[in-house]
Design a protein around this motif. Structure first.
Motif, PDB file in Angstrom:
ATOM      1  N   PRO A  98      -0.710  -4.018   3.579  1.00 51.88           N
ATOM      2  CA  PRO A  98      -0.011  -3.066   4.456  1.00 51.88           C
ATOM      3  C   PRO A  98       1.508  -3.100   4.373  1.00 51.88           C
ATOM      4  O   PRO A  98       2.167  -2.107   4.631  1.00 51.88           O
ATOM      5  N   SER A  99       2.090  -4.261   4.051  1.00 50.50           N
ATOM      6  CA  SER A  99       3.552  -4.365   4.019  1.00 50.50           C
ATOM      7  C   SER A  99       3.989  -5.356   2.950  1.00 50.50           C
ATOM      8  O   SER A  99       3.200  -6.188   2.485  1.00 50.50           O
ATOM      9  N   ALA A 100       5.272  -5.279   2.574  1.00 53.29           N
ATOM     10  CA  ALA A 100       5.812  -6.184   1.564  1.00 53.29           C
ATOM     11  C   ALA A 100       5.718  -7.660   1.982  1.00 53.29           C
ATOM     12  O   ALA A 100       5.346  -8.512   1.159  1.00 53.29           O
ATOM     13  N   PRO A 101       6.059  -8.014   3.241  1.00 57.78           N
ATOM     14  CA  PRO A 101       5.927  -9.424   3.639  1.00 57.78           C
ATOM     15  C   PRO A 101       4.498  -9.954   3.506  1.00 57.78           C
ATOM     16  O   PRO A 101       4.297 -11.136   3.185  1.00 57.78           O
ATOM     17  N   GLU A 102       3.511  -9.074   3.710  1.00 58.41           N
ATOM     18  CA  GLU A 102       2.115  -9.513   3.587  1.00 58.41           C
ATOM     19  C   GLU A 102       1.745  -9.752   2.114  1.00 58.41           C
ATOM     20  O   GLU A 102       0.919 -10.619   1.809  1.00 58.41           O
ATOM     21  N   VAL A 103       2.359  -8.996   1.219  1.00 62.24           N
ATOM     22  CA  VAL A 103       2.149  -9.256  -0.207  1.00 62.24           C
ATOM     23  C   VAL A 103       2.731 -10.627  -0.566  1.00 62.24           C
ATOM     24  O   VAL A 103       2.110 -11.422  -1.266  1.00 62.24           O
ATOM     25  N   THR A 104       3.941 -10.890  -0.069  1.00 56.57           N
ATOM     26  CA  THR A 104       4.583 -12.174  -0.347  1.00 56.57           C
ATOM     27  C   THR A 104       3.750 -13.331   0.203  1.00 56.57           C
ATOM     28  O   THR A 104       3.612 -14.382  -0.445  1.00 56.57           O
ATOM     29  N   GLN A 105       3.192 -13.142   1.385  1.00 51.08           N
ATOM     30  CA  GLN A 105       2.347 -14.190   1.970  1.00 51.08           C
ATOM     31  C   GLN A 105       1.115 -14.424   1.106  1.00 51.08           C
ATOM     32  O   GLN A 105       0.681 -15.572   0.913  1.00 51.08           O
ATOM     33  N   ALA A 106       0.554 -13.344   0.560  1.00 50.47           N
ATOM     34  CA  ALA A 106      -0.608 -13.483  -0.328  1.00 50.47           C
ATOM     35  C   ALA A 106      -0.232 -14.242  -1.598  1.00 50.47           C
ATOM     36  O   ALA A 106      -1.016 -15.042  -2.118  1.00 50.47           O
ATOM     37  N   LEU A 107       0.978 -14.009  -2.083  1.00 51.34           N
ATOM     38  CA  LEU A 107       1.467 -14.739  -3.260  1.00 51.34           C
ATOM     39  C   LEU A 107       1.644 -16.217  -2.933  1.00 51.34           C
ATOM     40  O   LEU A 107       1.222 -17.094  -3.696  1.00 51.34           O
ATOM     41  N   LEU A 108       2.239 -16.500  -1.797  1.00 56.10           N
ATOM     42  CA  LEU A 108       2.487 -17.886  -1.390  1.00 56.10           C
ATOM     43  C   LEU A 108       1.177 -18.652  -1.161  1.00 56.10           C
ATOM     44  O   LEU A 108       1.103 -19.856  -1.408  1.00 56.10           O
ATOM     45  N   SER A 109       0.156 -17.933  -0.699  1.00 58.30           N
ATOM     46  CA  SER A 109      -1.125 -18.591  -0.414  1.00 58.30           C
ATOM     47  C   SER A 109      -2.058 -18.629  -1.620  1.00 58.30           C
ATOM     48  O   SER A 109      -3.168 -19.162  -1.534  1.00 58.30           O
ATOM     49  N   LYS A 161       0.828  -1.202   0.000  1.00 55.20           N
ATOM     50  CA  LYS A 161       0.000   0.000   0.000  1.00 55.20           C
ATOM     51  C   LYS A 161       0.867   1.258   0.000  1.00 55.20           C
ATOM     52  O   LYS A 161       1.858   1.349   0.699  1.00 55.20           O
ATOM     53  N   GLY A 162       0.479   2.223  -0.828  1.00 53.08           N
ATOM     54  CA  GLY A 162       1.192   3.489  -0.863  1.00 53.08           C
ATOM     55  C   GLY A 162       2.214   3.598  -1.971  1.00 53.08           C
ATOM     56  O   GLY A 162       2.835   4.644  -2.134  1.00 53.08           O
ATOM     57  N   THR A 163       2.410   2.536  -2.765  1.00 56.20           N
ATOM     58  CA  THR A 163       3.406   2.589  -3.838  1.00 56.20           C
ATOM     59  C   THR A 163       2.840   3.366  -5.032  1.00 56.20           C
ATOM     60  O   THR A 163       1.630   3.561  -5.160  1.00 56.20           O
ATOM     61  N   THR A 164       3.748   3.773  -5.927  1.00 54.20           N
ATOM     62  CA  THR A 164       3.345   4.554  -7.102  1.00 54.20           C
ATOM     63  C   THR A 164       2.820   3.681  -8.235  1.00 54.20           C
ATOM     64  O   THR A 164       2.295   4.199  -9.215  1.00 54.20           O
ATOM     65  N   TRP A 165       2.963   2.373  -8.109  1.00 54.47           N
ATOM     66  CA  TRP A 165       2.657   1.500  -9.241  1.00 54.47           C
ATOM     67  C   TRP A 165       1.170   1.298  -9.482  1.00 54.47           C
ATOM     68  O   TRP A 165       0.775   0.878 -10.567  1.00 54.47           O
TER      69      TRP A 165
END
Length: 272
Positions: free
Chosen positions: A182-193, A152-156
Motif C-alpha cells: 500500500p505504501s513505500a514505507p511498507e515496501v521498505t519494511q518488507a525488504l528489511l524483514s 501499489k499503483g506504480t507504472t513499473w
C-alpha cells in the motif's frame, strides 16, 4: 451643460457598475474552479520524501508541496494538502475531493485517459537492497529471478512483467516476482524483514528512504532506470483551473522559482 454633466455622471456610474460586475464574475469564476473557495487543494500520499512527507512539526514538506505552494501563490490561493493512498489518487480527484494531484506521479497514456496532465519534472527509478545482501543489482536485468517490492499503483509492474516475459524467462534466469504494498514505507519494511529481496522507488525518494533506515538499506543502482515524466493531474472538464495552472506554472518559470526548485531536489525539466 447640466444634461451633459448628468449624462457623463450616469455613464461613469454605469461603467463602474459594469467593471465591478466583471471583476466579481471573474473572481466568482476563479473560485468556482476549486473545490473550496480561496484554496488550492492538492492530493498526494505524504509518505514519500523528498517529494512529500511530514517533518517533525507535522508540516508537509518536499518538492511537490513546494511546487503546489508556488502555483497557489500565483493563483492568489492558499495551498492545502489531502493525504491519500497513491493507488486512490486519481479516483479521489475525479470524485471531487481535491483540485489536482501533485504526488510524484508519472504521466502514462492510461492515466491521461482519466485526467488532464501538465508535465513538471523528469526523474527515474532506483533499486534498493539490504546493505549486507550479496545482491547488488545495477540494472533491471539484474532483477531476474528475484522477488521485488513496489508501491501499489506504480507504472513499473507492467515494465517488470515485460522484462520477465521477454528477457528473464527466455534467458533461463527466472522471472521477476513482483509484490505490491500500500505504501513505500511498507515496501521498505518488507525488504528489511526479508519478504522481498529488492525495492524499486523513484530515484529522489530512494536516497531519503535509505537514509531513514540508518544505513540498513542502500541504493545499488549507479544511474536512474526507467526515466519518465512527472505530472500535475487535473480533473477532465475543469478547463478554467487547468488554464490557471498553466499560467501559474509559466509564472514560476519566469520568476526563477521553478529552476530553483529543480536544483534543490535534483530534478530535470521535461523536454518541450
Amino acid at each position: 451643460m447640466r444634461n451633459t454633466l448628468n449624462t457623463a455622471v450616469r455613464l461613469t456610474v454605469l461603467a463602474s457598475a459594469v467593471l465591478g460586475a466583471s471583476l466579481f464574475a471573474a473572481t466568482a469564476a476563479q473560485a468556482a474552479t476549486t473545490v473550496t473557495p480561496g484554496q488550492f487543494k492538492v492530493g498526494m500520499e505524504i509518505t514519500y520524501p523528498p517529494f512529500e512527507s511530514y517533518d517533525e512539526k507535522k508540516n508537509v514538506v518536499g518538492a511537490d508541496p513546494d511546487l503546489s505552494r508556488l502555483l497557489a501563490k500565483h493563483m492568489d490561493l492558499k495551498a492545502e494538502f489531502v493525504d491519500t493512498k497513491f493507488s486512490s489518487l486519481i479516483l479521489s480527484l475525479n470524485a471531487g475531493h481535491y483540485d489536482a494531484i501533485i504526488s510524484g506521479m508519472y504521466i502514462t497514456p492510461e492515466r491521461q485517459t482519466q485526467a488532464q496532465t501538465i508535465p513538471y519534472a523528469v526523474t527515474g527509478a532506483a533499486i534498493m537492497v539490504l546493505k549486507d545482501s550479496p545482491l547488488k543489482p545495477k540494472v533491471p536485468e539484474d532483477l531476474c529471478g528475484l522477488k521485488i517490492g513496489l508501491e501499489k499503483g506504480t507504472t513499473w509492474v507492467t515494465q517488470f512483467n515485460k522484462l520477465s516475459a521477454e528477457y528473464c524467462v527466455p534467458k533461463g534466469k527466472g522471472p521477476v516476482t513482483v509484490s505490491e504494498f500500500p505504501s513505500a514505507p511498507e515496501v521498505t519494511q518488507a525488504l528489511l524483514s526479508g519478504n522481498v529481496q529488492a525495492q524499486v522507488e523513484i530515484d529522489g525518494a530512494a536516497g531519503m528512504i535509505a537514509e531513514r533506515t540508518k544505513g540498513r538499506v542502500v541504493v545499488s543502482t549507479e544511474h536512474s532506470i526507467y526515466q519518465q515524466t512527472l505530472g500535475i493531474y487535473v480533473k477532465k472538464g475543469n478547463d478554467e483551473l487547468y488554464q490557471a495552472l498553466l499560467k501559474a506554472f509559466d509564472e514560476t518559470k519566469k520568476s526563477g522559482e521553478y529552476a530553483a526548485l529543480l536544483k534543490k531536489y535534483n530534478l530535470e525539466a521535461p523536454a518541450n
